[in-house]
Design a protein around this motif. Structure first.
Motif, short mmCIF file in Angstrom:
data_model
loop_
_atom_site.label_atom_id
_atom_site.label_comp_id
_atom_site.label_asym_id
_atom_site.label_seq_id
_atom_site.Cartn_x
_atom_site.Cartn_y
_atom_site.Cartn_z
N VAL A 2 -0.34 5.75 8.06
CA VAL A 2 -0.14 4.84 8.88
C VAL A 2 -1.18 3.44 8.73
N GLN A 3 -2.14 3.79 8.24
CA GLN A 3 -3.09 2.90 8.06
C GLN A 3 -2.66 1.88 6.88
N ASP A 4 -1.99 2.41 5.84
CA ASP A 4 -1.24 1.47 4.82
C ASP A 4 -0.43 0.56 5.67
N TRP A 5 0.49 1.30 6.79
CA TRP A 5 1.51 0.56 7.28
C TRP A 5 0.92 -0.94 8.08
N VAL A 49 8.07 0.54 4.75
CA VAL A 49 7.58 -0.54 5.22
C VAL A 49 7.14 -1.93 4.42
N TYR A 50 7.07 -1.57 3.01
CA TYR A 50 6.58 -2.88 2.57
C TYR A 50 7.96 -3.67 2.47
N CYS A 51 9.02 -3.15 2.11
CA CYS A 51 10.32 -3.72 2.23
C CYS A 51 10.54 -4.38 3.51
N GLY A 52 10.18 -3.69 4.50
CA GLY A 52 10.35 -4.36 5.89
C GLY A 52 9.59 -5.16 6.18
N THR A 53 8.46 -5.53 5.52
CA THR A 53 7.60 -6.72 5.77
C THR A 53 8.05 -8.01 4.86
N LYS A 54 8.59 -7.64 3.74
CA LYS A 54 9.11 -8.64 3.06
C LYS A 54 10.71 -9.19 3.56
N ALA A 55 11.47 -8.28 4.09
CA ALA A 55 12.52 -8.57 5.02
C ALA A 55 12.01 -9.60 6.05
N ARG A 69 0.76 -1.20 0.09
CA ARG A 69 0.11 -0.04 0.18
C ARG A 69 0.92 1.10 0.07
N GLY A 70 0.66 1.93 -1.01
CA GLY A 70 1.40 3.23 -1.05
C GLY A 70 2.87 3.17 -1.44
N ASP A 104 0.11 -6.44 9.07
CA ASP A 104 -1.08 -7.27 9.14
C ASP A 104 -1.49 -8.44 8.49
N THR A 105 -1.32 -7.99 7.09
CA THR A 105 -1.39 -9.05 6.11
C THR A 105 -0.05 -9.85 5.86
N ASN A 106 1.10 -9.08 5.50
CA ASN A 106 2.24 -9.80 4.98
C ASN A 106 3.16 -10.57 5.97
N ILE A 107 2.87 -9.93 7.27
CA ILE A 107 3.82 -10.68 8.53
C ILE A 107 2.80 -11.39 9.50
N LYS A 108 1.83 -10.67 9.94
CA LYS A 108 1.05 -11.28 11.00
C LYS A 108 0.34 -12.56 10.49
N GLY A 109 -0.49 -12.32 9.37
CA GLY A 109 -1.29 -13.05 8.72
C GLY A 109 -0.60 -14.31 8.15
#
Length: 256
Positions: free
Chosen positions: A106-109, A156-162, A96-97, A114-119
């Motif tokens: 922050v909502q995008d974060w 943040v997206y890169c952070g979730t994929k890392a 997102r974004g 929540d999806t990429n990591i926690k899910g």
């Protein structure tokens, strides 16, 4: 190639893109499919297509991986013939974004984390104990080149994929000594709904991401996922970085 006919394959985010392409690839391999996604109508349409083409056995789960109680209840209540998951494809994810961190929404974060990591964690935690108990199983996580190298405004997206990459490595270490395998398939530019989701439905902006180059297709990624799943039991493709020929890094692309 090892036959996986009649094995039970759970695919999250199965309603479109890479998830739908993986469903088709595993249907052709004659597996039993548990297809999970938020959009029930899209799942039903996909199931109809796969039934007509492959006479597939399919169980549908309308599921938001961000909702832990829902994930736990849905997977614990699978019928006996579907509950013994042999292959888990953790595909549900999004971006997102494309903003500077200090200007980000922050909502995008929250949605990405929540999806990429926690899910991914919720689904993995629900499925892997059964694999360990049965002495067989394979977890295939869909990562990204973004997990290998950060690019401008990707923060943040890169952070979730890392995180997905680190979680895959950690799970692999924790499963050492069991027959359960863990693979991470990390694509570069793939032309799916990904960019439309990132830009909140701005199709014109999304199209520009792929202009002048030949990106990967969802089917290209699904081919690699199926290849990972059909190796002999003693072979684990730990990590596959998959790029189009026109890309050599997150920001290095050749456009005609």
């Amino acid at each position: 190639m090892v036959a996986i006919k009649d094995q039970v394959v759970l695919i999250t985010g199965a309603s479109s893109g890479i998830g739908a392409a993986c469903a088709r690839a595993f249907a052709e391999a004659r597996t039993k499919l548990v297809l999970a996604a938020r959009r029930r109508d899209r799942l039903e349409q996909l199931a109809d297509e796969l039934n007509q083409e492959f006479a597939s056995e399919i169980h549908l789960l309308q599921l938001d991986v961000r909702d832990r109680p829902q994930v736990e209840a849905a997977l614990q209540s699978l019928p006996d013939s579907w509950g013994n998951i042999d292959i888990l494809v953790n595909n549900a994810g999004l971006s997102r974004g494309l903003d500077k961190l200090y200007e980000g929404d922050v909502q995008d974060w929250e949605e990405m984390i929540d999806t990429n990591i926690k899910g991914l964690l919720y689904v993995t935690r629900s499925v892997v104990p059964g694999m360990v108990a049965r002495g067989r199983g394979h977890v295939i996580n869909i990562g990204s080149i973004a997990g290998h190298q950060t690019y401008p405004n990707g923060n943040v997206y890169c952070g979730t994929k890392a995180a997905v990459r680190a979680i895959s490595e950690g799970l692999k270490q924790d499963l050492l000594g069991t027959p359960v395998r863990v693979s991470s398939v990390d694509p570069g530019l793939v032309e799916t709904e990904f960019s439309q989701v990132r830009f909140h439905g701005d199709a014109e902006r999304a199209e520009k991401v792929y202009q002048g180059l030949i990106p990967l297709t969802a089917e290209d990624v699904a081919d690699v996922v199926l290849f990972c799943a059909t190796r002999p039991a003693h072979v684990n493709l730990s990590e596959v970085l998959l790029l189009p020929t026109d890309q050599s890094g997150p920001t290095l692309v050749h456009r005609r």
